[in-house]
Design a protein around this motif. Sequence first.
Motif, PDB file in Angstrom:
ATOM      1  N   LEU A 101      41.551 -85.660 -13.655  1.00  0.00           N
ATOM      2  CA  LEU A 101      41.801 -85.511 -15.095  1.00  0.00           C
ATOM      3  C   LEU A 101      42.138 -86.861 -15.735  1.00  0.00           C
ATOM      4  O   LEU A 101      42.829 -87.675 -15.122  1.00  0.00           O
ATOM      5  CB  LEU A 101      42.972 -84.560 -15.344  1.00  0.00           C
ATOM      6  N   PRO A 102      41.686 -87.076 -16.975  1.00  0.00           N
ATOM      7  CA  PRO A 102      42.117 -88.291 -17.682  1.00  0.00           C
ATOM      8  C   PRO A 102      43.638 -88.271 -17.914  1.00  0.00           C
ATOM      9  O   PRO A 102      44.236 -87.195 -17.885  1.00  0.00           O
ATOM     10  CB  PRO A 102      41.339 -88.245 -18.995  1.00  0.00           C
ATOM     11  N   PRO A 103      44.253 -89.452 -18.143  1.00  0.00           N
ATOM     12  CA  PRO A 103      45.717 -89.573 -18.134  1.00  0.00           C
ATOM     13  C   PRO A 103      46.467 -88.601 -19.052  1.00  0.00           C
ATOM     14  O   PRO A 103      47.460 -88.010 -18.621  1.00  0.00           O
ATOM     15  CB  PRO A 103      45.959 -91.012 -18.604  1.00  0.00           C
ATOM     16  N   ALA A 104      46.014 -88.433 -20.287  1.00  0.00           N
ATOM     17  CA  ALA A 104      46.774 -87.601 -21.222  1.00  0.00           C
ATOM     18  C   ALA A 104      46.769 -86.137 -20.767  1.00  0.00           C
ATOM     19  O   ALA A 104      47.801 -85.468 -20.744  1.00  0.00           O
ATOM     20  CB  ALA A 104      46.204 -87.728 -22.632  1.00  0.00           C
ATOM     21  N   GLN A 105      45.600 -85.646 -20.364  1.00  0.00           N
ATOM     22  CA  GLN A 105      45.502 -84.255 -19.896  1.00  0.00           C
ATOM     23  C   GLN A 105      46.319 -84.050 -18.634  1.00  0.00           C
ATOM     24  O   GLN A 105      47.021 -83.063 -18.464  1.00  0.00           O
ATOM     25  CB  GLN A 105      44.043 -83.891 -19.607  1.00  0.00           C
ATOM     26  N   ARG A 106      46.218 -85.006 -17.735  1.00  0.00           N
ATOM     27  CA  ARG A 106      46.939 -84.894 -16.476  1.00  0.00           C
ATOM     28  C   ARG A 106      48.445 -84.861 -16.715  1.00  0.00           C
ATOM     29  O   ARG A 106      49.168 -84.044 -16.133  1.00  0.00           O
ATOM     30  CB  ARG A 106      46.593 -86.078 -15.561  1.00  0.00           C
ATOM     31  N   SER A 107      48.919 -85.748 -17.596  1.00  0.00           N
ATOM     32  CA  SER A 107      50.360 -85.817 -17.855  1.00  0.00           C
ATOM     33  C   SER A 107      50.884 -84.500 -18.416  1.00  0.00           C
ATOM     34  O   SER A 107      51.921 -83.999 -17.988  1.00  0.00           O
ATOM     35  CB  SER A 107      50.659 -86.946 -18.846  1.00  0.00           C
ATOM     36  N   VAL A 108      50.152 -83.953 -19.392  1.00  0.00           N
ATOM     37  CA  VAL A 108      50.604 -82.704 -20.010  1.00  0.00           C
ATOM     38  C   VAL A 108      50.535 -81.553 -18.999  1.00  0.00           C
ATOM     39  O   VAL A 108      51.442 -80.721 -18.924  1.00  0.00           O
ATOM     40  CB  VAL A 108      49.782 -82.380 -21.276  1.00  0.00           C
ATOM     41  N   LEU A 109      49.475 -81.540 -18.204  1.00  0.00           N
ATOM     42  CA  LEU A 109      49.349 -80.463 -17.208  1.00  0.00           C
ATOM     43  C   LEU A 109      50.504 -80.499 -16.204  1.00  0.00           C
ATOM     44  O   LEU A 109      51.087 -79.468 -15.873  1.00  0.00           O
ATOM     45  CB  LEU A 109      48.012 -80.565 -16.467  1.00  0.00           C
ATOM     46  N   VAL A 110      50.842 -81.698 -15.735  1.00  0.00           N
ATOM     47  CA  VAL A 110      51.924 -81.819 -14.754  1.00  0.00           C
ATOM     48  C   VAL A 110      53.267 -81.443 -15.388  1.00  0.00           C
ATOM     49  O   VAL A 110      54.015 -80.626 -14.854  1.00  0.00           O
ATOM     50  CB  VAL A 110      51.994 -83.253 -14.171  1.00  0.00           C
ATOM     51  N   LEU A 111      53.559 -82.041 -16.544  1.00  0.00           N
ATOM     52  CA  LEU A 111      54.887 -81.872 -17.133  1.00  0.00           C
ATOM     53  C   LEU A 111      55.090 -80.469 -17.700  1.00  0.00           C
ATOM     54  O   LEU A 111      56.131 -79.847 -17.484  1.00  0.00           O
ATOM     55  CB  LEU A 111      55.105 -82.899 -18.258  1.00  0.00           C
ATOM     56  N   ARG A 112      54.089 -79.976 -18.414  1.00  0.00           N
ATOM     57  CA  ARG A 112      54.241 -78.688 -19.093  1.00  0.00           C
ATOM     58  C   ARG A 112      53.691 -77.530 -18.246  1.00  0.00           C
ATOM     59  O   ARG A 112      54.346 -76.511 -18.072  1.00  0.00           O
ATOM     60  CB  ARG A 112      53.501 -78.760 -20.440  1.00  0.00           C
ATOM     61  N   GLY A 113      52.493 -77.727 -17.706  1.00  0.00           N
ATOM     62  CA  GLY A 113      51.808 -76.644 -17.002  1.00  0.00           C
ATOM     63  C   GLY A 113      52.303 -76.431 -15.585  1.00  0.00           C
ATOM     64  O   GLY A 113      52.133 -75.354 -15.031  1.00  0.00           O
ATOM     65  N   GLN A 114      52.889 -77.456 -14.981  1.00  0.00           N
ATOM     66  CA  GLN A 114      53.360 -77.285 -13.608  1.00  0.00           C
ATOM     67  C   GLN A 114      54.882 -77.344 -13.515  1.00  0.00           C
ATOM     68  O   GLN A 114      55.493 -76.488 -12.906  1.00  0.00           O
ATOM     69  CB  GLN A 114      52.757 -78.362 -12.697  1.00  0.00           C
ATOM     70  N   GLN A 115      55.479 -78.369 -14.110  1.00  0.00           N
ATOM     71  CA  GLN A 115      56.927 -78.515 -13.979  1.00  0.00           C
ATOM     72  C   GLN A 115      57.696 -77.707 -15.026  1.00  0.00           C
ATOM     73  O   GLN A 115      58.910 -77.558 -14.930  1.00  0.00           O
ATOM     74  CB  GLN A 115      57.303 -79.999 -14.046  1.00  0.00           C
ATOM     75  N   GLY A 116      56.955 -77.192 -16.016  1.00  0.00           N
ATOM     76  CA  GLY A 116      57.587 -76.289 -16.974  1.00  0.00           C
ATOM     77  C   GLY A 116      58.624 -76.925 -17.880  1.00  0.00           C
ATOM     78  O   GLY A 116      59.553 -76.271 -18.340  1.00  0.00           O
ATOM     79  N   LEU A 117      58.464 -78.228 -18.191  1.00  0.00           N
ATOM     80  CA  LEU A 117      59.392 -78.862 -19.144  1.00  0.00           C
ATOM     81  C   LEU A 117      59.192 -78.248 -20.523  1.00  0.00           C
ATOM     82  O   LEU A 117      58.112 -77.777 -20.864  1.00  0.00           O
ATOM     83  CB  LEU A 117      59.142 -80.371 -19.238  1.00  0.00           C
ATOM     84  N   GLU A 118      60.246 -78.294 -21.346  1.00  0.00           N
ATOM     85  CA  GLU A 118      60.153 -77.791 -22.712  1.00  0.00           C
ATOM     86  C   GLU A 118      59.100 -78.580 -23.494  1.00  0.00           C
ATOM     87  O   GLU A 118      58.977 -79.795 -23.313  1.00  0.00           O
ATOM     88  CB  GLU A 118      61.495 -77.954 -23.441  1.00  0.00           C
ATOM     89  N   ALA A 119      58.392 -77.867 -24.391  1.00  0.00           N
ATOM     90  CA  ALA A 119      57.337 -78.509 -25.181  1.00  0.00           C
ATOM     91  C   ALA A 119      57.876 -79.731 -25.937  1.00  0.00           C
ATOM     92  O   ALA A 119      57.257 -80.801 -25.926  1.00  0.00           O
ATOM     93  CB  ALA A 119      56.739 -77.505 -26.158  1.00  0.00           C
ATOM     94  N   ALA A 120      59.044 -79.579 -26.567  1.00  0.00           N
ATOM     95  CA  ALA A 120      59.595 -80.666 -27.380  1.00  0.00           C
ATOM     96  C   ALA A 120      59.887 -81.902 -26.513  1.00  0.00           C
ATOM     97  O   ALA A 120      59.679 -83.037 -26.945  1.00  0.00           O
ATOM     98  CB  ALA A 120      60.865 -80.194 -28.087  1.00  0.00           C
ATOM     99  N   GLU A 121      60.339 -81.641 -25.296  1.00  0.00           N
ATOM    100  CA  GLU A 121      60.667 -82.727 -24.383  1.00  0.00           C
ATOM    101  C   GLU A 121      59.406 -83.508 -23.978  1.00  0.00           C
ATOM    102  O   GLU A 121      59.389 -84.735 -23.939  1.00  0.00           O
ATOM    103  CB  GLU A 121      61.299 -82.116 -23.122  1.00  0.00           C
TER     104      GLU A 121
END
Lengths: 203, 83
Positions: free
Chosen positions: A152-172
């Motif tokens: 995945l390109p960097p932006a997609q990968r970052s969001v997938l890891v942080l939000r889609g896998q680690q479940g961080l809050e959207a605002a965070e």
Amino acid sequence: MRGDTGQGIGDEAELVRKLAAGDRATFEAIYRKHNAAMVRFATGIVKSRATAEEVTQDAWVSVLKNIGGFEGRSSLAGWMFTIVLNKARTRAGRDGRSVSFDGAGEDDNLAAAFDGRGRWKDMPELWEEITAERIIAGRSVLQHVNAAIETLPPAQRSVLVLRGQQGLEAAEVCAMLGITEGNMRVLLHRARLAVRGALDGLA
Amino acid sequence: MLSCKEVAQRASAMIDGELGAWDTLQMRMHMAMCKGCERFIGQMRITRDLTEAVDEAEELHDVDDLRISAILSQLHEGKQQGG
């Protein structure tokens, strides 16, 4: 999504107290929960897995050194991933790379899937055989998913890891990456479409 | 009536429970009549679940034991140097 960081390893304040006290078992539990995701996240920024592993290792040392200063203004995971991000950015900068997370130029893979009236050109498959336990071409489905995430390109990968896998809050996630919530949703969706495309090839 | 393309664009928002009541209704109406979109949304749910499962399935290896020890020893060195 999975939600809070403390899941399974107790209350977050207690976790922080134990980490600050140098409790090895607590550190191992938290390392186990986050390390692979941190490396995956950092790899999108520094572009080599070996460098990402170094950066993450360095970030863990910072986490433990500075845990006494953690004030709970963000989640513990958010705070730790911010440290990884800062270390990775510094390293990328030293290597002459710059990273932004707006996802410009990162497209989705459904562009050609519809006809002029917005209908499916080809009917999507019924994925009866795609399960976590299934082995295809010698690898488990989960390994195929991992491989797709690696591309995945960097932006997609970052969001997938942080939000889609680690479940961080959207605002965070948005604050960390400097993007809007709408942008974050689009990136998460595109990342999933890419993984879906890889799985569809196995179906 | 939403097109298949519009349904696909809203797929993640729907499975994450982020769509409003009106949009959710529109999606359900389309999916009730469109097997392709019903399947697509099913695929996206599986994709989401497997993506989460990857993160949960990761195990510690011997090399992680070494790394954990390395991190902890760096920390102690730092403390000694710092006084």
